[in-house]
Design a protein around this motif. Structure first.
Motif, PDB file in Angstrom:
ATOM      1  N   VAL A 111      38.672  21.405  41.063  1.00 38.91           N
ATOM      2  CA  VAL A 111      38.071  20.780  39.878  1.00 38.91           C
ATOM      3  C   VAL A 111      38.786  19.454  39.615  1.00 38.91           C
ATOM      4  N   TYR A 112      40.129  19.513  39.632  1.00 42.75           N
ATOM      5  CA  TYR A 112      40.917  18.293  39.403  1.00 42.75           C
ATOM      6  C   TYR A 112      40.663  17.248  40.477  1.00 42.75           C
ATOM      7  N   GLY A 114      37.921  16.667  41.808  1.00 39.38           N
ATOM      8  CA  GLY A 114      36.576  16.119  41.668  1.00 39.38           C
ATOM      9  C   GLY A 114      35.588  16.612  42.721  1.00 39.38           C
ATOM     10  N   SER A 116      32.610  18.882  44.248  1.00 41.40           N
ATOM     11  CA  SER A 116      31.363  19.392  43.652  1.00 41.40           C
ATOM     12  C   SER A 116      31.398  20.915  43.501  1.00 41.40           C
ATOM     13  N   THR A 117      30.637  21.407  42.539  1.00 41.41           N
ATOM     14  CA  THR A 117      30.597  22.846  42.243  1.00 41.41           C
ATOM     15  C   THR A 117      30.301  23.671  43.495  1.00 41.41           C
ATOM     16  N   ARG A 120      33.206  23.603  45.897  1.00 43.42           N
ATOM     17  CA  ARG A 120      34.320  24.357  45.311  1.00 43.42           C
ATOM     18  C   ARG A 120      34.136  25.840  45.555  1.00 43.42           C
ATOM     19  N   THR A 160      42.797  23.134  48.733  1.00 41.90           N
ATOM     20  CA  THR A 160      42.634  21.692  48.899  1.00 41.90           C
ATOM     21  C   THR A 160      42.887  21.237  50.340  1.00 41.90           C
TER      22      THR A 160
END
Ligand code: ADP
Ligand code: ADP
Length: 233
Positions: A111-112, A114, A116-117, A120, A160
């Motif tokens: 989320v941090y 950036g 996309s949903t 993620r 990440t």
């Protein structure tokens, strides 16, 4: 090129008028795909070294190259960018958010970042599956065992796609059997090419690593290869 190269690395803390020298000239090179245990008595500089390796703090002198990038001269903002791109952290106390599901905890760094949903979701479920918790995505930390919570934390560190994982006493709060399971997960990631550096007090845990670096009074006292690491399988 090695993923980590330290040259005469020094760190001192100012304590009023005096200065504590926590690292006194550390030379260290770690290749991609290594699994290294950092050991040493309390006060020998392990946390200081991990903080610098993790780009949480800067050296007072010497050089640090991370993945070929010179980071020792960077300002805080630049360091934060490198940290977020390159490093996954695992802590002794898991550091999960208690009110969020395993999935949301793992997703949070994305989320941090950036992401996309949709991506993620894919990424977080992939990471949870990798640590063997695909079926626990909707559980909150309290509904999981200590070992499962640490696996969520490892999944979060992986989300990440970092270049390496830094783990500070990852088994410090776990019993022997659960510790072995965590080392099994870390060995599995290492077998897939992930560089892993962990601090431990326990010789048994260090035996799962291919290399042992021992600090004493801010210097490397021993740096040895373990040709036959234990298999946690
Ligand atoms: P370890 O993790 O091996 O116990 P540390 O890196 O925490 O060792 O500490 C190394 C030395 O630096 C110790 O003498 C410690 O007291 C000192 N030290 C660590 N952090 C700080 C700080 N923030 N301020 C002052 N001295 C510190
Ligand atoms: P502050 O610490 O005052 O909040 P910064 O951390 O942003 O400010 O650092 C200010 C500048 O000082 C940075 O641009 C950085 O280049 C330089 N600097 C700080 N520490 C070091 C260091 N250990 N090595 C090299 N440069 C440094």
């Amino acid at each position: 090129a090695p993923i980590i190269r330290l040259e005469r690395l020094k760190k001192s803390y100012k304590m009023g008028r005096t200065e504590v020298q926590a690292l006194r000239g550390v030379d260290l090179s770690i290749k991609k795909g290594e699994m290294v245990a950092i050991m040493g008595p309390s006060g020998s500089g392990k946390s200081t070294l991990m903080n610098i390796l993790g780009c949480l703090d800067r050296p007072s002198g010497g050089k640090y190259y991370l993945d070929g990038i010179s980071v020792s001269q960077m300002n805080k903002g630049e360091l934060a960018d490198v940290r977020n791109q390159k490093i996954g952290f695992v802590f002794q106390s898991f550091n999960l958010l208690s009110w969020m599901s395993a999935f949301s905890n793992v997703e949070l760094p994305l989320v941090y970042a950036g992401v996309s949903t949709e991506r993620r979701k894919k990424r977080a479920l992939w990471a949870l599956k990798l640590v063997g918790l695909g079926s626990r995505a909707n559980h909150r930390p309290m509904e999981l065992s200590g070992g499962q919570q640490q696996r969520v934390a490892i999944a979060r560190a992986l989300a990440t796609s970092p270049a390496m994982i830094l783990a500070d006493e990852p088994t410090g709060n776990l019993d022997t059997k659960t510790s072995t399971q965590i080392m099994m997960v870390l060995q599995k990631l290492n077998a897939r090419g992930m560089t892993i550096i962990l601090v431990t007090h326990e010789p048994d845990i260090a035996n799962y690593c291919h290399r042992k670096v021992v600090l004493r009074d801010g210097k490397i006292r021993e740096d040895s290869v373990n040709a036959f690491p234990l298999s946690a399988q």
